[in-house]
Design an enzyme around this catalytic site. Structure first.
Site, mmCIF file in Angstrom:
data_model
loop_
_atom_site.group_PDB
_atom_site.id
_atom_site.type_symbol
_atom_site.label_atom_id
_atom_site.label_comp_id
_atom_site.label_asym_id
_atom_site.label_seq_id
_atom_site.Cartn_x
_atom_site.Cartn_y
_atom_site.Cartn_z
ATOM 1 N N ASN A 7 -7.072 -1.019 -3.126
ATOM 2 C CA ASN A 7 -6.104 0.011 -2.392
ATOM 3 C C ASN A 7 -4.838 -0.113 -3.121
ATOM 4 O O ASN A 7 -3.833 -1.017 -2.645
ATOM 5 C CB ASN A 7 -5.815 -0.318 -0.983
ATOM 6 C CG ASN A 7 -5.043 0.600 -0.333
ATOM 7 O OD1 ASN A 7 -4.354 1.401 -0.547
ATOM 8 N ND2 ASN A 7 -5.055 0.385 1.251
ATOM 9 N N ARG A 95 -9.361 3.528 -2.685
ATOM 10 C CA ARG A 95 -8.882 4.382 -1.585
ATOM 11 C C ARG A 95 -7.859 5.460 -2.309
ATOM 12 O O ARG A 95 -7.169 5.023 -3.168
ATOM 13 C CB ARG A 95 -7.789 3.472 -0.701
ATOM 14 C CG ARG A 95 -7.162 4.422 0.399
ATOM 15 C CD ARG A 95 -6.293 3.372 1.495
ATOM 16 N NE ARG A 95 -5.567 4.384 2.282
ATOM 17 C CZ ARG A 95 -4.462 4.499 2.666
ATOM 18 N NH1 ARG A 95 -3.357 3.121 2.258
ATOM 19 N NH2 ARG A 95 -4.116 5.317 3.554
ATOM 20 N N HIS A 184 -5.630 8.869 7.364
ATOM 21 C CA HIS A 184 -6.279 7.557 8.161
ATOM 22 C C HIS A 184 -7.794 7.999 8.279
ATOM 23 O O HIS A 184 -8.365 7.234 9.159
ATOM 24 C CB HIS A 184 -5.783 7.281 9.349
ATOM 25 C CG HIS A 184 -4.373 6.899 9.586
ATOM 26 N ND1 HIS A 184 -3.327 6.953 10.382
ATOM 27 C CD2 HIS A 184 -3.749 6.111 8.386
ATOM 28 C CE1 HIS A 184 -2.086 6.692 10.369
ATOM 29 N NE2 HIS A 184 -2.499 6.066 9.184
ATOM 30 N N ARG A 245 8.554 6.927 11.317
ATOM 31 C CA ARG A 245 8.222 8.429 11.248
ATOM 32 C C ARG A 245 8.431 9.098 12.580
ATOM 33 O O ARG A 245 7.885 8.608 13.607
ATOM 34 C CB ARG A 245 6.946 8.770 10.526
ATOM 35 C CG ARG A 245 6.941 8.308 9.189
ATOM 36 C CD ARG A 245 5.454 8.403 8.781
ATOM 37 N NE ARG A 245 4.768 7.103 8.400
ATOM 38 C CZ ARG A 245 3.627 7.112 8.001
ATOM 39 N NH1 ARG A 245 2.931 8.134 7.897
ATOM 40 N NH2 ARG A 245 2.937 5.768 7.912
ATOM 41 N N GLU A 388 -10.894 -1.047 6.925
ATOM 42 C CA GLU A 388 -10.985 0.011 5.882
ATOM 43 C C GLU A 388 -11.615 -0.697 4.691
ATOM 44 O O GLU A 388 -12.288 0.292 3.940
ATOM 45 C CB GLU A 388 -9.470 0.643 5.589
ATOM 46 C CG GLU A 388 -8.940 1.274 6.580
ATOM 47 C CD GLU A 388 -7.619 2.095 6.497
ATOM 48 O OE1 GLU A 388 -6.745 1.306 6.681
ATOM 49 O OE2 GLU A 388 -7.404 3.204 6.236
#
Ligand code: AMP
Length: 403
Positions: A7, A95, A184, A245, A388
């Site tokens: 990743n 990823r 996601h 965010r 993940e």
């Protein structure tokens, strides 16, 4: 079968080596601060075994190529390493954040796929270039080993047009590909399928709302095992309140700030992505710090918690309406797994809709899949740790299995 998962971020590379025989982790590590004066490389070999070994080094890591080389050197070290020969690796799973509309599933990376990932750089200017760097280095270091791209957006490619279109001039979709993509996806897909297995229903007929609450936050409505709507949009800014965010805001705020507050578009973008969310409301972006501040009487921290959990609840309601029948709700990621107060406030008051959390079961940090609702709750509520890396490794295994 050993699969290496990579990743690669803008200034970091996370890596994990899995033995897919039993899905155990042979090594996992992180190279951080790539490009800074001093980088950090940390790697744990054989975690959880008697010969577990953690290596931590601080030295300059000028670029991704160097970072990956350092990681691979640790993994292949003759004395301590876990890879005797690089060709022992069956696949490298990467990823990749943005697959645009080109990718509905994980795929073997060839020249055409690489070109498509590059084409999508304008849609993810911070993420895709770093992912591309990681792929290039891995192709060089593991020549002859299949490289598989697993896209954050792929799971959401089943969202129907009425849910992915914004009500903007249609040319913006045709020319600029402006639409909801969602992110996601690997995490949402993983916890949705784990939850179906735990509830004992086939994924193909399973309806679930998956709530990923970490630094980034998103919620997905999964119908018959497929994503039909999600809260993140064209970029990972829309929807829920996140660490820094904003999530949803009135789009007219941009024009107001430009006209009245002398802010240019870069400043507004920076503010919405880096200075908003929990941090914008109370100056803190880590939920642990927010709870501490609330305990010390900080009212703005309390407000931040209220704003985030209220937004969560609104989306749960919206996605219940989207799905009609909801079999389960899943919480995952840093906050979703660890924060019983956020889970409680998100679902509190939804009892008339058949969602009843068990206060005792909910009052814990989730280390393994855990049922959090009462036996009588029509909708089962679960806490399921996301993974993940394992999800990417499973996807990579499936791709090479099909070949
Ligand atoms: P993630 O992006 O999934 O790694 O989640 C990171 C976020 O999870 C942190 O910024 C925290 O806000 C939150 N978090 C991690 N541990 C805890 C905890 N024990 N209690 C509450 N929040 C936590």
């Amino acid at each position: 079968m050993k699969i290496l998962v990579i990743n690669s971020g803008s200034s970091s590379i996370k890596f994990q080596l899995l033995d897919m025989q039993d899905e155990s982790v042979l090594a996992s590590g992180l190279v951080e601060r790539i490009g800074e004066a001093e980088g950090i490389i940390k790697c744990t070999l054989r975690p959880g075994t008697d010969s577990e070994l953690t290596i931590k080094k601080a030295e300059a890591v000028p670029d991704h190529t160097t970072g990956m080389r350092m990681a691979v050197d640790l993994l292949t070290d003759k004395q301590q390493g876990v890879i005797a020969d690089r060709l022992d690796i069956s696949a490298v799973g990467h990823r990749v954040v943005h697959g645009g509309e080109d990718f509905h599933a994980p795929t073997v990376i060839d020249a055409e796929v690489m070109a498509a990932i590059e084409k999508n750089v304008p849609l993810a200017p911070l993420h895709n270039p770093a992912n591309i760097d990681g792929i290039r280095v891995a192709q060089e270091l593991f020549a002859g080993v299949p490289q598989i791209a697993v896209f954050d957006t792929a799971f959401h490619q089943t969202i129907p047009p009425h849910a992915y279109h914004y009500a903007l001039p249609y040319e913006l979709y045709e020319k600029e590909r402006i639409r909801r993509y969602g992110f996601h996806g690997t995490s949402h897909k993983y916890v949705a399928s784990e939850c179906a297995r735990l509830v004992g229903k086939p994924l193909e007929t399973f309806n679930v709302i998956t709530i990923h609450l970490g630094n980034g936050c998103s919620m997905t409505a999964v119908k018959n095992g497929k994503s039909v709507d999600t809260s993140l949009g064209f970029t990972p800014l829309e929807g829920l309140v996140m660490g820094t965010r904003s999530g949803d805001v009135d789009p007219a705020i941009h024009a107001f700030l430009a006209r009245n507050c002398n802010m240019d578009i870069e400043a507004i973008d920076q503010m919405l992505n880096k200075e908003s969310g929990l941090k914008g409301l109370c100056g803190l972006n880590d939920m642990r710090d927010i709870h501490e501040a609330i305990a010390a009487g900080n009212e703005r921290a309390r407000l931040a918690l209220e704003v985030q959990t209220y937004r969560n609840k609104k989306y749960v309601g919206a996605f219940m309406a989207v799905l009609g029948r909801v079999d389960a709700i899943v919480f995952t990621a840093g906050i979703g797994e660890n924060d019983e107060i956020v889970r409680w406030k998100t679902l509190e008051g939804l009892e008339p809709f058949g969602i009843v959390l068990d206060p005792k079961a909910n009052d814990q940090r989730i280390k393994k899949p855990t049922l959090l609702s009462t036996p009588g709750s029509l909708v089962q509520v679960w806490g399921i740790p996301t993974n993940e890396e394992l999800a990417i490794a499973r996807e990579a295994r499936a791709v090479i299995g099909r070949q």
